[in-house]
Design an enzyme around this catalytic site. Structure first.
Site, PDB file in Angstrom:
ATOM      1  N   SER A 119      29.556  14.402  70.015  1.00  0.00           N
ATOM      2  CA  SER A 119      28.318  13.642  69.994  1.00  0.00           C
ATOM      3  C   SER A 119      28.549  12.142  69.834  1.00  0.00           C
ATOM      4  CB  SER A 119      27.435  14.141  68.848  1.00  0.00           C
ATOM      5  OG  SER A 119      26.287  13.324  68.685  1.00  0.00           O
ATOM      6  N   TYR A 141      23.516   9.657  74.243  1.00  0.00           N
ATOM      7  CA  TYR A 141      22.093   9.458  74.377  1.00  0.00           C
ATOM      8  C   TYR A 141      21.869   8.167  75.169  1.00  0.00           C
ATOM      9  CZ  TYR A 141      21.372  13.018  70.780  1.00  0.00           C
ATOM     10  OH  TYR A 141      21.352  14.189  70.084  1.00  0.00           O
ATOM     11  N   THR A 167      22.348  13.495  77.035  1.00  0.00           N
ATOM     12  CA  THR A 167      21.274  14.221  76.360  1.00  0.00           C
ATOM     13  C   THR A 167      20.043  13.330  76.318  1.00  0.00           C
ATOM     14  OG1 THR A 167      22.841  15.470  74.995  1.00  0.00           O
ATOM     15  CG2 THR A 167      20.561  15.366  74.230  1.00  0.00           C
ATOM     16  N   LYS A 269      21.802  17.328  79.901  1.00  0.00           N
ATOM     17  CA  LYS A 269      21.418  18.333  78.901  1.00  0.00           C
ATOM     18  C   LYS A 269      19.957  18.156  78.500  1.00  0.00           C
ATOM     19  CE  LYS A 269      22.999  20.261  74.476  1.00  0.00           C
ATOM     20  NZ  LYS A 269      21.735  20.200  73.723  1.00  0.00           N
ATOM     21  N   HIS A 293      16.729  21.559  72.894  1.00  0.00           N
ATOM     22  CA  HIS A 293      17.373  20.853  71.778  1.00  0.00           C
ATOM     23  C   HIS A 293      17.383  21.714  70.513  1.00  0.00           C
ATOM     24  CE1 HIS A 293      18.878  16.655  71.175  1.00  0.00           C
ATOM     25  NE2 HIS A 293      18.910  17.053  69.924  1.00  0.00           N
TER      26      HIS A 293
END
Length: 416
Positions: A119, A141, A167, A269, A293
């Site tokens: 992440s 992100y 994401t 995603k 999520h």
């Protein structure tokens, strides 16, 4: 003279567990309440997080009594990577359930021959994680300006990642009906004193951190500017919150930029709708994850498994489709693959394993799922995970949820 194990770890117990449910229970007993609460909480009433698991129970299996294969093949290829089993480790934020965090998870992924996602908000750097030898996909992100995002992509590529996961489905609802667990801005002396009553009753968790001389790290090193300081989790969240949400043109730019920097797969995603899946194909992604999520986004979204077949039927022949949300056992994996997914991503399941027994606990979770997949294949008389089809399931007539219609979008054409 080697000191006995019980002296090295006074809370030693049989470390092996036979199911993800047992791993979850051990994590609950081991972790301070706010930490465990952060793992299990969903948004608002928790409708979607509960539905993610419940929906798998509506799908039945259609076994054969004769004709089983003596050996079953669990390996497959997804996003261009060969994996030993169709279970990938989803990127999750700060993994303060164990001092080794994402590094332990990556080592477990490498040991079991699968892909790990790292992440943006991880507590370990991308360099530390790729140094384990794990097949790593870096997750981003849409946060910061384009120059900042390019710098982060370049850093991830330089570290040796094998793909990028974008994401985009996080809207972050804070209105949990049962209250949100407390997450401090940073773990300093004042915070430790204030939160002591909540953690002093969990001596095993404290002992794990104490023996390493570390404290839970709530910074995001992968968001640090070159030569700068890593922001706190909330600093990273503020950057995301103040970044205008992306358009499809922005996603196309992100995909093109990653292709120029790395040439490795770009995965989107958080897809729930057929029309979004078709747009993702137009953008040129290598794959998508059908996901809500993990119930931490928009409460009331259908279970991810219900949206797999409508999406896979439309785009599964063009890109790889995976899913995440509610996978707790090997038969869940088999059901997802039978509906058209190439693999599944797990998040909470491996975090519970990490909390229960570090990296060995993550390996344990993967072994539990692997054993369940193999058992289901044997019962279905299927020789490989790549041979699974809807005919191997009992599917209620109203099971699927098709969001976004079935017609291809004609208003957007992207330069790949």
């Amino acid at each position: 003279m080697q000191r006995p194990e019980w002296l090295a770890n006074p809370w030693r117990q049989n470390p092996w567990f036979e199911s993800v449910a047992v791993a979850q229970e051990r994590a609950r007993k081991r972790l301070p309440k706010p930490v465990y609460g952060a793992l299990v909480a969903g948004s608002e009433r928790g409708q979607t997080i509960a539905e993610n698991e419940r929906a798998f129970g509506e799908l039945g299996l259609a076994p054969h009594v004769v004709g089983q294969h003596a050996e079953r093949r669990l390996s497959t290829t997804v996003f261009g990577r060969d994996v030993a089993l169709p279970v990938l480790l989803s990127p999750t934020g700060v993994q303060a359930v164990h001092p080794d965090g994402e590094v332990a998870v990556a080592r477990a992924a490498a040991a079991r021959g699968t892909v790990v996602g790292l992440s943006n908000f991880a507590s370990k750097s991308v360099e530390e994680v790729t140094a384990t030898g794990a097949d790593t996909f870096f997750q981003m992100y849409w946060t910061g300006d384009r120059d900042t995002m390019v710098q982060r992509m370049q850093r991830a590529h330089a570290a040796g990642v094998h793909g990028l996961i974008a994401t985009l489905d996080w809207s972050f609802s804070t209105g949990r009906d049962w209250g949100s667990p407390e997450i401090p801005e940073q773990v300093d002396l004042k915070t430790m004193v204030r939160m002591a009553p909540k953690v002093v009753t969990k001596p095993r968790w404290l002992w794990e951190f104490g023996r390493t001389g570390a404290i839970p790290d709530l910074t995001a090193p992968n968001l640090a500017p070159p030569g700068g300081t890593a922001p706190t989790f909330f600093g990273a969240y503020y950057e995301w919150m103040t970044t205008p949400p992306p358009s499809w043109d922005d996603v196309a730019w992100m995909r093109r930029t990653w292709s120029q920097i790395s040439g490795t797969p770009f995965v989107l995603k958080g897809v729930c709708r057929v029309d979004d899946a078709l747009r993702a194909v137009d953008v040129g992604v290598a794959g998508i994850s059908v996901s809500n999520h993990g119930g931490n986004n928009l409460d009331g979204t259908p279970a991810a498994i219900r949206m797999v077949r409508p999406i896979a039927d439309r785009v599964g022949g063009q890109i790889d489709v995976v899913m995440d949300g509610g996978v707790r056992r090997g038969s869940d994996v088999v059901k997802a693959l039978a509906l058209g997914a190439k693999a599944v991503l797990i998040g909470r399941a491996y975090l519970w394993g990490l909390a229960a027994n570090g990296g060995a606990g993550v390996e344990n979770v993967l072994d539990v799922l692997s054993g369940g997949i193999d058992s289901a294949l044997r019962g279905l008389a299927v020789g490989s995970v790549t041979e699974l089809t809807p005919e191997h399931l009992l599917i209620p007539a109203d099971f699927d949820r098709t969001l976004g219609g079935t017609s291809a979008p004609s208003d957007l054409l992207f330069d790949r």
